[in-house]
Design a protein around this motif. Structure first.
Motif, PDB file in Angstrom:
ATOM      1  N   ALA A  24      -5.202   6.427 -17.417  1.00 51.53           N
ATOM      2  CA  ALA A  24      -4.628   5.092 -17.596  1.00 51.53           C
ATOM      3  C   ALA A  24      -3.305   4.917 -16.866  1.00 51.53           C
ATOM      4  CB  ALA A  24      -4.416   4.806 -19.081  1.00 51.53           C
ATOM      5  N   GLY A  25      -2.614   6.011 -16.570  1.00 50.14           N
ATOM      6  CA  GLY A  25      -1.249   5.894 -16.068  1.00 50.14           C
ATOM      7  C   GLY A  25      -1.040   6.186 -14.597  1.00 50.14           C
ATOM      8  N   VAL A  26      -2.046   6.752 -13.909  1.00 47.32           N
ATOM      9  CA  VAL A  26      -1.914   7.071 -12.482  1.00 47.32           C
ATOM     10  C   VAL A  26      -2.732   6.068 -11.688  1.00 47.32           C
ATOM     11  CG1 VAL A  26      -2.176   8.840 -10.713  1.00 47.32           C
ATOM     12  CG2 VAL A  26      -1.619   9.505 -13.057  1.00 47.32           C
ATOM     13  N   HIS A  27      -2.171   5.568 -10.581  1.00 44.90           N
ATOM     14  CA  HIS A  27      -2.753   4.434  -9.872  1.00 44.90           C
ATOM     15  C   HIS A  27      -4.106   4.754  -9.230  1.00 44.90           C
ATOM     16  CE1 HIS A  27       1.206   3.310 -10.696  1.00 44.90           C
ATOM     17  NE2 HIS A  27       1.740   3.321  -9.494  1.00 44.90           N
ATOM     18  N   ASP A  28      -4.112   5.670  -8.291  1.00 48.86           N
ATOM     19  CA  ASP A  28      -5.292   5.941  -7.481  1.00 48.86           C
ATOM     20  C   ASP A  28      -6.256   6.859  -8.228  1.00 48.86           C
ATOM     21  OD1 ASP A  28      -6.537   5.903  -4.642  1.00 48.86           O
ATOM     22  OD2 ASP A  28      -6.445   8.034  -5.132  1.00 48.86           O
ATOM     23  N   ALA A  29      -7.561   6.688  -8.011  1.00 44.46           N
ATOM     24  CA  ALA A  29      -8.564   7.476  -8.731  1.00 44.46           C
ATOM     25  C   ALA A  29      -8.425   8.967  -8.434  1.00 44.46           C
ATOM     26  CB  ALA A  29      -9.964   6.991  -8.362  1.00 44.46           C
ATOM     27  N   SER A  31       0.823  -1.209   0.000  1.00 42.40           N
ATOM     28  CA  SER A  31       0.000   0.000   0.000  1.00 42.40           C
ATOM     29  C   SER A  31       0.856   1.258   0.000  1.00 42.40           C
ATOM     30  CB  SER A  31      -0.936   0.002   1.219  1.00 42.40           C
ATOM     31  OG  SER A  31      -1.806  -1.099   1.189  1.00 42.40           O
ATOM     32  N   VAL A  32       1.883   1.273   0.852  1.00 43.86           N
ATOM     33  CA  VAL A  32       2.756   2.445   0.911  1.00 43.86           C
ATOM     34  C   VAL A  32       3.503   2.630  -0.405  1.00 43.86           C
ATOM     35  CG1 VAL A  32       4.801   3.415   2.022  1.00 43.86           C
ATOM     36  CG2 VAL A  32       3.015   2.367   3.413  1.00 43.86           C
ATOM     37  N   ILE A  33       4.061   1.553  -0.940  1.00 44.68           N
ATOM     38  CA  ILE A  33       4.823   1.639  -2.187  1.00 44.68           C
ATOM     39  C   ILE A  33       3.943   2.117  -3.337  1.00 44.68           C
ATOM     40  CG2 ILE A  33       6.074   0.299  -3.918  1.00 44.68           C
ATOM     41  CD1 ILE A  33       7.623   0.869  -1.331  1.00 44.68           C
ATOM     42  N   ILE A  34       2.757   1.549  -3.466  1.00 45.56           N
ATOM     43  CA  ILE A  34       1.854   1.916  -4.548  1.00 45.56           C
ATOM     44  C   ILE A  34       1.450   3.388  -4.441  1.00 45.56           C
ATOM     45  CG2 ILE A  34      -0.475   1.556  -5.452  1.00 45.56           C
ATOM     46  CD1 ILE A  34       1.508  -0.548  -6.308  1.00 45.56           C
ATOM     47  N   THR A  35       1.173   3.840  -3.223  1.00 43.98           N
ATOM     48  CA  THR A  35       0.760   5.233  -3.041  1.00 43.98           C
ATOM     49  C   THR A  35       1.893   6.193  -3.365  1.00 43.98           C
ATOM     50  OG1 THR A  35      -0.789   4.550  -1.309  1.00 43.98           O
ATOM     51  CG2 THR A  35      -0.228   6.877  -1.417  1.00 43.98           C
ATOM     52  N   VAL A  36       3.101   5.861  -2.955  1.00 47.16           N
ATOM     53  CA  VAL A  36       4.249   6.726  -3.229  1.00 47.16           C
ATOM     54  C   VAL A  36       4.478   6.871  -4.736  1.00 47.16           C
ATOM     55  CG1 VAL A  36       6.765   6.897  -3.067  1.00 47.16           C
ATOM     56  CG2 VAL A  36       5.408   6.341  -1.035  1.00 47.16           C
ATOM     57  N   PHE A  37       4.467   5.761  -5.453  1.00 54.54           N
ATOM     58  CA  PHE A  37       4.706   5.838  -6.896  1.00 54.54           C
ATOM     59  C   PHE A  37       3.508   6.424  -7.640  1.00 54.54           C
ATOM     60  CE2 PHE A  37       7.898   2.353  -6.041  1.00 54.54           C
ATOM     61  CZ  PHE A  37       8.993   3.189  -6.235  1.00 54.54           C
ATOM     62  N   GLY A  38       2.297   6.230  -7.101  1.00 51.72           N
ATOM     63  CA  GLY A  38       1.136   6.877  -7.691  1.00 51.72           C
ATOM     64  C   GLY A  38       1.214   8.389  -7.544  1.00 51.72           C
ATOM     65  N   THR A  39       1.677   8.854  -6.376  1.00 52.46           N
ATOM     66  CA  THR A  39       1.861  10.292  -6.168  1.00 52.46           C
ATOM     67  C   THR A  39       2.916  10.847  -7.110  1.00 52.46           C
ATOM     68  OG1 THR A  39       1.256  10.028  -3.831  1.00 52.46           O
ATOM     69  CG2 THR A  39       2.412  12.047  -4.451  1.00 52.46           C
ATOM     70  N   ALA A  40       3.995  10.095  -7.297  1.00 50.36           N
ATOM     71  CA  ALA A  40       5.042  10.523  -8.229  1.00 50.36           C
ATOM     72  C   ALA A  40       4.497  10.635  -9.649  1.00 50.36           C
ATOM     73  CB  ALA A  40       6.210   9.546  -8.175  1.00 50.36           C
ATOM     74  N   ALA A  41       3.676   9.657 -10.057  1.00 49.88           N
ATOM     75  CA  ALA A  41       3.081   9.696 -11.400  1.00 49.88           C
ATOM     76  C   ALA A  41       2.164  10.905 -11.551  1.00 49.88           C
ATOM     77  CB  ALA A  41       2.314   8.409 -11.667  1.00 49.88           C
ATOM     78  N   MET A  42       1.426  11.237 -10.499  1.00 53.35           N
ATOM     79  CA  MET A  42       0.520  12.385 -10.541  1.00 53.35           C
ATOM     80  C   MET A  42       1.282  13.689 -10.787  1.00 53.35           C
ATOM     81  SD  MET A  42      -2.016  13.722  -7.482  1.00 53.35           S
ATOM     82  CE  MET A  42      -0.616  14.141  -6.423  1.00 53.35           C
ATOM     83  N   VAL A  43       2.502  13.775 -10.279  1.00 55.53           N
ATOM     84  CA  VAL A  43       3.322  14.981 -10.443  1.00 55.53           C
ATOM     85  C   VAL A  43       4.075  14.973 -11.768  1.00 55.53           C
ATOM     86  CG1 VAL A  43       5.264  16.265  -9.478  1.00 55.53           C
ATOM     87  CG2 VAL A  43       3.549  15.255  -7.949  1.00 55.53           C
ATOM     88  N   VAL A  44       4.595  13.808 -12.145  1.00 55.08           N
ATOM     89  CA  VAL A  44       5.485  13.729 -13.309  1.00 55.08           C
ATOM     90  C   VAL A  44       4.728  13.733 -14.633  1.00 55.08           C
ATOM     91  CG1 VAL A  44       7.159  12.255 -14.502  1.00 55.08           C
ATOM     92  CG2 VAL A  44       7.325  12.596 -12.023  1.00 55.08           C
ATOM     93  N   LEU A  45       3.606  13.010 -14.713  1.00 55.73           N
ATOM     94  CA  LEU A  45       2.923  12.849 -15.996  1.00 55.73           C
ATOM     95  C   LEU A  45       2.427  14.159 -16.607  1.00 55.73           C
ATOM     96  CD1 LEU A  45       1.018   9.451 -15.707  1.00 55.73           C
ATOM     97  CD2 LEU A  45       3.207   9.969 -16.781  1.00 55.73           C
ATOM     98  N   PRO A  46       1.898  15.133 -15.825  1.00 50.45           N
ATOM     99  CA  PRO A  46       1.549  16.412 -16.460  1.00 50.45           C
ATOM    100  C   PRO A  46       2.738  17.097 -17.119  1.00 50.45           C
ATOM    101  CG  PRO A  46       0.457  16.230 -14.344  1.00 50.45           C
ATOM    102  CD  PRO A  46       1.419  15.074 -14.431  1.00 50.45           C
TER     103      PRO A  46
END
Length: 336
Positions: free
Chosen positions: A185-190, A151-166
């Motif tokens: 399609a590319g960010v984990h959490d809704a 859960s922690v790992i997924i949330t951390v990388f999902g947060t990173a994707a939210m910042v990096v992908l834009p």
């Protein structure tokens, strides 16, 4: 009671911290992530508080209450959303889900992670973050420390994707519709996916919402397949013919039934006030139960377990997240 009360206190703190960040226009932190993190910190720093009489309460939260939350989780997913994405958007979603599951399981096993942890990382990255992890954990028989770390790992990388992908979207000159597909399609959490979409613009946010909901709806068939696969591995052998009986967990049946009710209700009742109010109340209750269960998972985790699974989960999570982001980017550019 001691374990339930402690988990409830951590749950309340998680909601309060998440709300405080939201009011301050800070990063969007999920209460689930905060609850797991606070639970881990308490377990590691004050082990005498999280042992002994507290353990039965933790187990009730991570078993009975979590299974109830999984059933209620089905009411969040209207299967009709998949039809709104269109053929090209659905292809991107399917490619990302297949990539996440494949990389999570195969690469995770190659890196030495347990099969259970590999499945959690794969399904969490592929579909909808911690909600998918919570739903899959009882099916694969995951240990408490595996759920916490994943859960922690997924949330951390999902947060990173939210910042990096834009940033990636702007650099590649994507239009709003294309980036919306990428974010969904590319960010984990809704919540993270929708936030990434709206950071690009309102049109991108709308597209990201639809694509993400369609991706989340795929949790239903994935859990069914996962249940059958693990049922075959752990099924009982009959005395008469040696056949293996596949046991589909009751809460998974309830999850699918709830998703069917949501789909039918949306079709028949639409935006009727009573139906929307009911869905809002159920969503609030489901989130509270999920956060409570995840807090209990964190509170049960021990340092020895973290040392054993932590680095492998990080490596598997990073590899899977990067692979999904690459597939989502290529798919958004070529199919939209």
């Amino acid at each position: 009671m001691p374990g339930l009360v402690l988990a409830a206190v951590v749950t309340a703190a998680a909601f309060a911290v998440a709300a405080a960040f939201a009011r301050a226009d800070g990063p969007r932190l999920s209460p689930v992530f905060i609850a797991v993190l606070v639970g881990l910190l308490l377990s590691l720093s004050v082990p005498e508080l999280t042992g002994g009489r507290a353990v039965p309460g933790f187990r009730l939260a991570t078993r009975g209450l979590l299974r109830l939350a999984i059933v209620l989780l089905g009411l969040r997913f209207s299967l009709g959303v998949v039809l709104e994405v269109g053929a090209r958007g659905l292809l991107v979603v399917l490619a990302v889900v297949a990539t996440g599951l494949t990389f999570g399981v195969v690469v995770g096993r190659r890196l030495g992670a347990s099969p259970r942890l590999a499945w959690l990382v794969g399904i969490g990255t592929a579909i909808c973050g911690t909600s998918a992890i919570a739903a899959a954990a009882p099916i694969v028989g995951a240990e408490e420390d595996e759920v916490s770390v994943a859960s922690v790992i997924i949330t951390v990388f999902g947060t990173a994707a939210m910042v990096v992908l834009p940033v990636v979207g702007h650099r590649l000159g994507m239009d709003a519709d294309t980036f919306g597909v990428l974010a969904g399609a590319g960010v984990h959490d809704a919540a993270q996916a929708i936030a990434a979409g709206f950071s690009f613009g309102p049109e991108a946010g709308g597209t990201a919402t639809i694509v993400k909901l369609a991706r989340t709806s795929l949790l239903v068939p994935v859990l069914l397949v996962l249940s059958v696969v693990h049922g075959r591995r752990r099924g009982a052998v009959t005395a008469d013919g040696g056949r293996v009986r596949i046991r589909v967990p009751w809460y998974l049946v309830g999850f699918v039934a709830a998703a069917a009710v949501r789909t039918l209700g949306d079709r028949v009742l639409g935006d009727a006030g009573g139906w929307v109010a009911l869905l809002d109340a159920v969503a609030t209750s489901t989130t509270a139960l999920l956060v409570l269960a995840m807090a209990a998972f964190g509170l049960q985790t021990r340092l020895s377990a973290l040392r054993e699974v932590g680095p492998r989960a990080v490596a598997a999570g990073l590899t899977t997240a990067v692979a999904c982001a690459v597939v989502a980017t290529l798919g958004a550019l070529t199919l939209t």
